[in-house]
Design an enzyme around this catalytic site. Sequence first.
Site, PDB file in Angstrom:
ATOM      1  N   SER D  48      -3.092  -7.117   6.355  1.00 28.76           N
ATOM      2  CA  SER D  48      -4.326  -5.579   6.231  1.00 28.76           C
ATOM      3  C   SER D  48      -4.532  -5.532   6.551  1.00 28.76           C
ATOM      4  CB  SER D  48      -4.238  -6.201   4.375  1.00 28.76           C
ATOM      5  OG  SER D  48      -4.734  -5.659   3.511  1.00 28.76           O
ATOM      6  N   GLU D  49      -4.880  -3.622   6.731  1.00 31.75           N
ATOM      7  CA  GLU D  49      -6.185  -3.204   7.756  1.00 31.75           C
ATOM      8  C   GLU D  49      -7.891  -3.335   7.124  1.00 31.75           C
ATOM      9  OE1 GLU D  49      -3.100  -1.850   7.368  1.00 31.75           O
ATOM     10  OE2 GLU D  49      -2.827   0.049   6.790  1.00 31.75           O
TER      11      GLU D  49
END
Lengths: 224, 224, 217, 217
Positions: D48-49
């Site tokens: 998840s960035e």
Amino acid sequence: MTKVIGLEKAISKIENGMTIMVGGFIGCGAPSQLLEEVCRQEVKELTLIANDTGILGDAMSQLIVQHCVSKLIATHIGTNKETGRQMSTGELEVKLVPQGTLVEQIRSAGAGLGGILTPTGIGTIVEEGKQKLVLNGAEYLLELPVRANVALLNAYKADKVGNLVYRRAARNFNPVMAMAADLVIAQVDNIVEIGEIDPDDVMTPGIFVDYIVHKQSQEVTDLG
Amino acid sequence: MTKVIGLEKAISKIENGMTIMVGGFIGCGAPSQLLEEVCRQEVKELTLIANDTGILGDAMSQLIVQHCVSKLIATHIGTNKETGRQMSTGELEVKLVPQGTLVEQIRSAGAGLGGILTPTGIGTIVEEGKQKLVLNGAEYLLELPVRANVALLNAYKADKVGNLVYRRAARNFNPVMAMAADLVIAQVDNIVEIGEIDPDDVMTPGIFVDYIVHKQSQEVTDLG
Amino acid sequence: MDKETRMEWLVKRVAQEFKMGDVVNLGIGIPTKVANALPEGIKIILQSENGYLGVGPAPEVGKEDSDTVNAGGQYATILPGGCSFDSATSFAIIRGGHVDATVLGALQVDEEGNLASWMIPGKIVPGMGGAMDLVVGARRVIIAMEHCAKNDGLKVLKKCTLPLTAAKQVNLIVTDMGVMEVTPNGLMLKEIAPGLTFEEVQACTEAILIEPDKVAV
Amino acid sequence: MDKETRMEWLVKRVAQEFKMGDVVNLGIGIPTKVANALPEGIKIILQSENGYLGVGPAPEVGKEDSDTVNAGGQYATILPGGCSFDSATSFAIIRGGHVDATVLGALQVDEEGNLASWMIPGKIVPGMGGAMDLVVGARRVIIAMEHCAKNDGLKVLKKCTLPLTAAKQVNLIVTDMGVMEVTPNGLMLKEIAPGLTFEEVQACTEAILIEPDKVAV
């Protein structure tokens, strides 16, 4: 020599027209009480550097709603429609930057680099006005450092010399911004004594942090 | 799907002529048993990227003494006189790089950047052969990414998916090198089950680590 | 004043350059001694480029921790409030201007503030380690060294002859003979070690020294 | 096959593209659904960035943690073995080629592998967020989208007309009508959704599709 300070006094150090960086990612890890106090003190003409402008109704979004910001550098504004509205009417100048580029630009400033070369944005409008270098046949954009007068951060825990610890996805831009502003103010949930945080657990060294504001547990006034 | 592997098998993956990166700072945080095994397996013609070549007698120094290395990229070789001797006789090709530049070059490779601009080295022989850029009146050297076939690291703790935790000054180059090699092998003091390391305590994400070698507690043979 | 006393004077004099809370990186050798000579009431935060802030005194015998060594490889300690980090962060701190001062030794230093400290071609090539970054990045660069080389060779020069560590970055030179500030006009001899005269210091210095009271205001 | 069934086919089909242990970043919308459609026995690691690896399912009601949200801002969980990090590390992971695949939606995609997904000038300008880095950095870029726009407008084009997210980075396009691989010769229609013909897919596609069996070997 504690760095703990009151909310009002901390935010009074921000002057109209300054550039501020604010940690957080769609509200997660954003220093909500610091932002509410910026609105309350009616600081104006700010340049805001942040990943996004929050979700309409949250503390970050209020910076835009209350017209504290005249220029915005961000990666995504889709979760706060007021930002898009002010951009389209020309009330707010908006510069959109790829997220990985923005964080490296901030890191460059904090780390004393003159800039970095990234492949991100090649072949897109992000190229416009930027120097392009070709190395071993690959194209890169030269992206320059981005720094601010003040950084407003959120952390889970601090000791009294300002060492910070973040939790989970609330870390995001906070540690990087801590290095790239002249004045760094962190809102923290918990304040512990010096020596209570193991040296290996510190995520932002205290030397970067000027002031710590203890997050108030009581409900704050809704500014929406 | 554990990444734990035996010492001999791990090091057998290094081939003659490869480029290896090794963590550590004058021995502190260097993967001593991995290095001893490189010597024992008589791997040759290596290009070594490391902060230094250890102190004469330690595991890192033996890579040089045993002539495993034909080319060295380092920041400081003063603590291992054999390195200086081999350099002066031409047995060893040595490239000296400022420490802050070397770590950014390795980080650039790991982070997919085309390089970074640094003021370090301007006006010195470090400039030679490098592209210089002037930005806002300040000069910077363009320093290019540095990566390796294999990285040999040392960590205090790992879980079985390769998440690493370092201790104190033994962290140094290890987390940066973890990102910049095709194959990453870590020697660790302690191996724990998956889930035993809190997500916030991980210093090197397990996705970077291919193999974990449990440090043997018994005394190892002196290779000196 | 004998040599030993003058070296003590040097160390104490450097220690007066800091203000409370300064972040300081001390090089190996003479600079390291500065930590024990701070004026009463002044506390500084020592940075060690191998990866931590809050360097404390050497550990008691038997309490050494092999993971806690300083940048010279000696056993050290981390004071309460200190923290550890990787080399990328360490040099972000150094290069990014977050170190208030660094104190380093030198082979040569000149009137333009150029510094040579990392190699003697054909003789000693230990490498620059972190020195080039420190000299470029620290807000103030203080050189602490003996005024003359062991063979009485001059070290405070008009122009360095050895390969440079950095160009025009030195702010202050403190030796066992005096304190010299690098100014746009050259080296100003701000202070002379007790018992010496301006002429005696100048005689051991290739650069032309400026007397503070002779500077046009 | 109705639209809903074809969308389910799409999601399942994308999920077949991964091998055990792949590090994958899923965009918001259709791509997110891929996590629940993986073949038996295949586990992937979701990135998840906003700053962690090991994204787990949504938390039970009452167990939400306001510090654990995904890149879309929804409550999430971190699986055992997961880890958190700052945005600089997150994009080092993404840009540095450490993500095996990303699955993203699109406004337009073309036969050269160009992608437009982040703005419609004068209409919607949400910003690129992390998409430009993901598309450049991930080893494989998979587009998962409806084959046609809501107004039946074409989305698989000869040449994108909207501002690009990245040039020539798309590897595979999976829609509710088929699976197209970007090749040096153009888009090869590797698979057709059940019940459709090549001609039906081509009719909804501006780019000229290549039939696999018509490729010269």
